[in-house]
Design an enzyme around this catalytic site. Structure first.
Site, PDB file in Angstrom:
ATOM      1  N   CYS A 145      38.482  48.747  47.019  1.00 40.09           N
ATOM      2  CA  CYS A 145      39.204  48.684  48.300  1.00 40.09           C
ATOM      3  C   CYS A 145      39.879  47.343  48.579  1.00 40.09           C
ATOM      4  O   CYS A 145      40.614  47.224  49.548  1.00 40.09           O
ATOM      5  CB  CYS A 145      38.264  49.024  49.454  1.00 40.09           C
ATOM      6  N   CYS A 177      24.533  38.733  41.127  1.00 44.59           N
ATOM      7  CA  CYS A 177      24.831  39.101  39.742  1.00 44.59           C
ATOM      8  C   CYS A 177      25.718  40.342  39.808  1.00 44.59           C
ATOM      9  O   CYS A 177      25.251  41.436  40.123  1.00 44.59           O
ATOM     10  CB  CYS A 177      23.518  39.375  39.011  1.00 44.59           C
ATOM     11  N   CYS A 210      36.653  43.371  45.901  1.00 41.91           N
ATOM     12  CA  CYS A 210      36.178  44.689  45.483  1.00 41.91           C
ATOM     13  C   CYS A 210      37.328  45.401  44.770  1.00 41.91           C
ATOM     14  O   CYS A 210      38.433  45.493  45.314  1.00 41.91           O
ATOM     15  CB  CYS A 210      35.718  45.488  46.699  1.00 41.91           C
ATOM     16  N   CYS A 268      33.636  50.172  51.372  1.00 40.88           N
ATOM     17  CA  CYS A 268      33.862  51.431  50.652  1.00 40.88           C
ATOM     18  C   CYS A 268      32.620  51.958  49.941  1.00 40.88           C
ATOM     19  O   CYS A 268      32.654  53.056  49.388  1.00 40.88           O
ATOM     20  CB  CYS A 268      35.005  51.267  49.653  1.00 40.88           C
ATOM     21  N   CYS A 318      29.748  47.104  48.269  1.00 39.85           N
ATOM     22  CA  CYS A 318      30.801  46.746  49.213  1.00 39.85           C
ATOM     23  C   CYS A 318      30.533  47.468  50.527  1.00 39.85           C
ATOM     24  O   CYS A 318      30.354  48.686  50.545  1.00 39.85           O
ATOM     25  CB  CYS A 318      32.163  47.141  48.651  1.00 39.85           C
TER      26      CYS A 318
END
Length: 192
Positions: free
Chosen positions: A89, A158, A86, A138, A135
């Site tokens: 984070c 995707c 991510c 976060c 995510c």
């Protein structure tokens, strides 16, 4: 006795469909995981900090549920071994071994590193039903998941390149820092 008045059948069907879609949208806002409301996230950043740290495209994609242009993302044709994380984070999300070319124009993966790293939410935007991926640490918007991926999972995550950072595998074949969450001081502003 007067005859009972009914709506014409096409209008009745249309109204029923609209009612069903409204109910589905209202009920479909429920999600798996717990981090769609940013207040409930395990990792929280101020919007001011995110605007400083992220590029405008990264901010738009991750914080405003945007989508980058197809075939233009940094990781669309990326083939190096390592871990995709991510961008907000640093949570590890995907291994390069699960990446495949779906022809969609966005990085596609058939599996996640840890099923608890991603939150799934029904998305009824644009008059269709999709499942948004975010995510779970976060709340950053990542992309969507579809049921048209390769074996063994049959899934296609995707994902927008702008929602990802990449940690290459070292010479021993393992990615550096694959298990931790990056602190704001460690996370560099990635230019796309």
């Amino acid at each position: 006795m007067s005859p009972r008045r009914t709506l014409p059948r096409p209008l009745s069907l249309c109204l029923s469909l609209c009612l069903c879609l409204c109910l589905a949208a209202a009920l479909g806002s429920a999600q798996s995981g717990s981090c769609r409301d940013k207040k409930n996230c395990k990792v929280v950043f101020s919007q001011q900090e995110l605007r400083k740290r992220l590029t405008p495209l990264q901010y738009h994609v991750t914080q405003e549920k945007g989508t980058e242009s197809a075939f233009e993302g940094e990781y669309t044709h990326h083939k190096d071994p390592g871990i995709y994380k991510c961008v907000v984070c640093g949570t590890p999300l995907f291994k390069s071994e699960t990446k495949f070319d779906s022809g969609s124009g966005w990085p596609s993966f058939h599996d996640v590193i840890n099923s608890e790293a991603i939150t799934f939410t029904d998305d009824f935007s644009y008059g269709m039903h999709r499942v948004e991926t975010s995510c779970s640490q976060c709340g950053a918007h990542l992309g969507h998941i579809f049921d048209d991926g390769p074996r063994p999972t049959g899934k296609r995550y995707c994902i927008n390149s702008a929602a990802l950072s990449f940690t290459p595998a070292d010479s021993s074949g393992t990615a550096e820092g694959g298990s931790g969450v990056a602190s704001p001081a460690q996370a560099d502003k990635a230019e796309l």
